[in-house]
Scaffold this active site. Structure first.
Site, PDB file in Angstrom:
ATOM      1  N   HIS A 140     -11.087  10.117   8.223  1.00  0.00           N
ATOM      2  CA  HIS A 140     -10.849   8.764   8.390  1.00  0.00           C
ATOM      3  C   HIS A 140     -10.257   8.408   9.658  1.00  0.00           C
ATOM      4  O   HIS A 140     -10.489   7.428  10.307  1.00  0.00           O
ATOM      5  CB  HIS A 140      -9.784   8.344   7.084  1.00  0.00           C
ATOM      6  CG  HIS A 140      -9.711   6.903   7.115  1.00  0.00           C
ATOM      7  ND1 HIS A 140     -10.562   5.900   7.072  1.00  0.00           N
ATOM      8  CD2 HIS A 140      -8.514   6.136   7.081  1.00  0.00           C
ATOM      9  CE1 HIS A 140     -10.242   4.572   6.919  1.00  0.00           C
ATOM     10  NE2 HIS A 140      -8.808   4.810   6.988  1.00  0.00           N
ATOM     11  N   ARG A 167      -0.910   8.921   2.281  1.00  0.00           N
ATOM     12  CA  ARG A 167      -2.106   9.557   2.279  1.00  0.00           C
ATOM     13  C   ARG A 167      -2.327  10.883   2.487  1.00  0.00           C
ATOM     14  O   ARG A 167      -3.201  11.790   1.712  1.00  0.00           O
ATOM     15  CB  ARG A 167      -3.154   8.802   3.536  1.00  0.00           C
ATOM     16  CG  ARG A 167      -3.253   7.412   3.165  1.00  0.00           C
ATOM     17  CD  ARG A 167      -4.012   6.829   4.138  1.00  0.00           C
ATOM     18  NE  ARG A 167      -4.230   5.375   4.275  1.00  0.00           N
ATOM     19  CZ  ARG A 167      -4.973   4.382   5.160  1.00  0.00           C
ATOM     20  NH1 ARG A 167      -5.532   5.059   6.170  1.00  0.00           N
ATOM     21  NH2 ARG A 167      -5.258   3.204   4.803  1.00  0.00           N
ATOM     22  N   ARG A 177      -0.507   8.698   9.764  1.00  0.00           N
ATOM     23  CA  ARG A 177      -0.525   7.312  10.120  1.00  0.00           C
ATOM     24  C   ARG A 177      -0.120   6.675   8.651  1.00  0.00           C
ATOM     25  O   ARG A 177      -0.773   7.078   7.478  1.00  0.00           O
ATOM     26  CB  ARG A 177      -1.964   6.626  10.526  1.00  0.00           C
ATOM     27  CG  ARG A 177      -1.998   5.102  10.608  1.00  0.00           C
ATOM     28  CD  ARG A 177      -3.050   4.792  11.170  1.00  0.00           C
ATOM     29  NE  ARG A 177      -4.349   4.860  10.221  1.00  0.00           N
ATOM     30  CZ  ARG A 177      -4.865   4.041   9.468  1.00  0.00           C
ATOM     31  NH1 ARG A 177      -4.062   3.050   9.094  1.00  0.00           N
ATOM     32  NH2 ARG A 177      -5.843   4.624   8.773  1.00  0.00           N
ATOM     33  N   HIS A 233      -8.737  10.147   4.486  1.00  0.00           N
ATOM     34  CA  HIS A 233      -8.463   8.958   3.490  1.00  0.00           C
ATOM     35  C   HIS A 233      -8.886   9.463   2.126  1.00  0.00           C
ATOM     36  O   HIS A 233      -9.761  10.035   2.015  1.00  0.00           O
ATOM     37  CB  HIS A 233      -9.583   7.863   3.731  1.00  0.00           C
ATOM     38  CG  HIS A 233      -8.930   6.553   3.066  1.00  0.00           C
ATOM     39  ND1 HIS A 233      -8.794   6.552   1.615  1.00  0.00           N
ATOM     40  CD2 HIS A 233      -8.354   5.552   3.473  1.00  0.00           C
ATOM     41  CE1 HIS A 233      -8.412   5.489   1.401  1.00  0.00           C
ATOM     42  NE2 HIS A 233      -7.891   4.603   2.422  1.00  0.00           N
ATOM     43  N   GLU A 262       0.825  -1.390   0.040  1.00  0.00           N
ATOM     44  CA  GLU A 262      -0.005   0.175   0.162  1.00  0.00           C
ATOM     45  C   GLU A 262       1.001   1.099   0.010  1.00  0.00           C
ATOM     46  O   GLU A 262       2.047   1.116   0.195  1.00  0.00           O
ATOM     47  CB  GLU A 262      -0.892   0.028   1.383  1.00  0.00           C
ATOM     48  CG  GLU A 262      -1.961  -1.316   1.406  1.00  0.00           C
ATOM     49  CD  GLU A 262      -2.902  -1.158   2.299  1.00  0.00           C
ATOM     50  OE1 GLU A 262      -3.642  -1.935   2.241  1.00  0.00           O
ATOM     51  OE2 GLU A 262      -2.563  -0.333   3.409  1.00  0.00           O
TER      52      GLU A 262
END
Length: 649
Positions: free
Chosen positions: A435, A374, A470, A319, A199
């Site tokens: 998110h 992100r 994160r 997100h 990811e």
């Protein structure tokens, strides 16, 4: 307003300045910490906190629970006591929240005592259940703990606590193996080994997953084990109102929690030796969030009112890719309670982002393109939407083999197909949505807080792992690691503590407002829903992905005014300070968390990670420090004070 604390191995020299947040507790902000010139190596996150607090008003120490608590004798007595009064329950451990952190912890401490798992809705209704992507862990020979640490630190804009990062990345693989041993079924490759996805922000394939429903599978395995454990009692539809605390000399002590059974409208008091907060995040301070409806910041707000230290609340992760309903061929008939998440793994598997003119834009913003962290992707999409006056962008995975798409993302494919979109042939309309909260209740390496008997794990906690942003799939990992690390100190605390059957009478009981009548309650509910939407609108407009000092100050003023108007309305309708109802108490917590986010954002005079402000667009090395909100006795609004009067010994 900027403050600094300098500490060494033996003495901690400090200076603090204070900032009064409008309508909020007075907060002392640590916006710069220097530990003998070394921010992360010479003193740990938890050590720095504990040494600092020794100098503060409360002087929190590690003493055992109050000497006023009398031995109970045996557990059977407490159970029979529960049967005599259904509104008071005694347990060795109270766990608030039924996500991965709460359930994993409950299963371990249940080997040593009775456990109450208190959940706001059904046990499966948690952020865990909505987690699609997976759990990151070093399980490949080509990967390493050092590489996982580096990826985490880079994503976190070097605000992460290095010791915490090392602990989580080192212990993560064992936590995954424990889940597998408990029956969690993850995807395997043709070679029989775990299939590891990649990811955004990760340099290696290290994401363990169960198709695109990983959280659901973990929750299933944990809930199955919990149901079969005779020492664990699950209390569904019990909304946590406030922690039950006392001041014992210099120490703040937690003795349990008051809850509202939302099905019977009865207040139920849980008295416990140890309490774990695992109540999730606060996504619903924004109008669009991937979080389930239960994520209204209850744990963070309760802990703040109970004098727990809060940290890094300015770092709200949006997100980058939630499903944009406006771009679907068939529009949903009813607005969603929470946005449908399009997992990071779609981009990790080769998904490409385009604007509505089919121009690929991510390479213009970052050399990592779609695999950037992100915060970078969310800001890039936000910039495209504002420049082009568009409502969404396109995420295309249709160039990949159909069988691969359907096997990796069956849940996403099925959801989109309901609305006439075939993701194997068409791009997915996406837009950023709130998110994850990287900040929360400040925790040490064993999940401990500055409140005796209170531990935290999961999104409600701020452990230092995430820093300013994160890394994808690190959240479930953190929850598993810290739930496990909190077990031994919790057991030690439980064994050194005792229960007093008279403890339930130490605090006044919250009151269900039946006396107000149905017309008044209908009016209060309607007004509260309006105020909730208005607060969310303020947060999105002024405290979103891109911020400025003017916008933040505007938000601070408007939130303070809105809260005052709402409280005035409540009390004019006959509401009293001790009254409780689900919608009103959620609103109380949303106000508390929103103010914490705004005040934290105003205190950071740089752009780092998820906090981007046009007035301070650069990263400042001197400000590479956590934001900390210390306890204070200033509590001039309903959202900032506990319903009951503090017990003092």
């Amino acid at each position: 307003m900027t403050t600094s604390i300098a500490g060494g191995s033996s003495n901690l020299h400090y200076r603090l300045s204070f900032r009064q947040a409008k309508g909020c507790r007075q907060a002392s902000w640590i916006s710069s910490l220097t530990f003998n010139g070394c921010l992360r190596n010479e003193i740990s996150w938890s050590d720095g906190l504990s040494k600092l607090l020794q100098f503060q008003r409360c002087k929190f120490s590690r003493s055992t629970i109050s000497k006023n608590w009398k031995p109970l004798g045996t557990r059977k007595v407490s159970v029979s006591s529960c049967l005599r009064d259904s509104t008071v329950k005694y347990f060795d451990f109270a766990v608030i929240g039924s996500g991965v952190a709460g359930l994993r912890y409950a299963l371990e401490v249940a080997k040593y005592g009775t456990v109450a798992v208190i959940t706001k809705a059904e046990p499966h209704e948690s952020n865990t259940n909505y987690a699609q992507g997976g759990v990151s862990a070093v399980l490949s020979p080509s990967d390493s703990v050092e590489s996982h640490m580096q990826d985490t630190m880079v994503a976190g804009a070097y605000l992460c606590d290095e010791e915490t990062v090392r602990v989580v990345c080192t212990e993560g693989p064992d936590r995954i193996r424990e889940l597998i041993a408990m029956g969690a079924m993850f995807d395997h490759g043709e070679d029989g080994n775990l299939h590891l996805a990649r990811e955004g922000g990760h340099s290696h394939h290290r994401i363990v997953h169960a198709a695109d429903m990983t959280g659901r599978e973990i929750e299933r395995a944990l809930l199955e084990a919990v149901v079969n454990d005779p020492n664990i009692s699950v209390f569904e539809h019990h909304f946590a109102i406030d922690l039950l605390t006392s001041q014992d000399g210099p120490d703040m002590v937690c003795h349990g929690v008051d809850t509202l059974n939302t099905e019977t409208q009865q207040v139920v008091r849980f008295i416990s030796k140890v309490t774990l907060l695992a109540s999730g995040g606060a996504g619903h301070i924004y109008p669009s969030t991937t979080n389930p409806p239960v994520a209204t910041g209850d744990g963070m707000a309760m802990a703040h009112r109970a004098q727990a230290v809060i940290s890094n609340m300015e770092f709200v992760q949006f997100h980058p890719t939630a499903l944009a309903d406006e771009g679907l061929p068939i529009k949903p008939i009813k607005a969603r309670e929470n946005a449908f998440l399009i997992t990071e793994a779609v981009r990790g598997d080769g998904g490409i982002l385009y604007n509505l003119d089919w121009e690929r834009f991510m390479p213009l913003y970052d050399e990592r393109a779609e695999l950037a962290p992100r915060d970078v992707v969310a800001r890039s999409i936000d910039d495209q939407l504002k420049k082009r006056c568009e409502k969404y962008v396109l995420l295309d995975i249709s160039h990949k083999p159909r069988e691969k798409i359907l096997s990796h993302f069956p849940n996403i494919a099925a959801e989109c197909l309901q609305y006439g979109l075939d993701i194997t042939r068409q791009p997915i309309p996406v837009v950023p949505a709130a998110h994850y909260m990287c900040g929360g209740v400040r925790a040490g390496l064993q999940g401990e807080t500055n409140v005796q008997g209170l531990y935290v794990a999961g999104e409600v906690a701020c452990t230092g792992l995430h820093g300013a942003n994160r890394l994808a799939s690190n959240s479930l990992l953190e929850a598993l690691v810290f739930a496990r690390r909190a077990v031994q100190p919790s057991i030690d605390h439980m064994k050194s503590s005792s229960l007093d059957l008279s403890a339930s009478n130490w605090w006044a009981r919250p009151v269900v407002p039946n006396s107000l009548g149905s017309n008044v309650m209908d009016n209060v509910s309607r007004k509260t829903r309006e105020v909730r939407r208005e607060l969310q609108s303020i947060m999105w407009k002024y405290v979103g992905i891109v911020r400025s000092t003017t916008r933040l100050e505007t938000a601070e003023g408007e939130i303070s005014e809105l809260e005052a108007q709402w409280e005035k309305y409540l009390f004019e309708e006959g509401w009293e300070q001790t009254m409780v109802g689900l919608e009103a108490c959620e609103m109380r917590n949303l106000f508390c968390c929103a103010k914490l986010v705004v005040s934290s954002a105003l205190s950071r005079h740089e752009s780092r990670g998820l906090h981007y402000t046009i007035d301070f667009p650069d990263v400042e090395e001197s400000k590479r420090l956590p934001t900390v909100i210390l306890p204070s006795l200033v509590n001039n609004t309903w959202s900032s004070r506990q319903l009951h009067k503090q017990v003092i010994f």
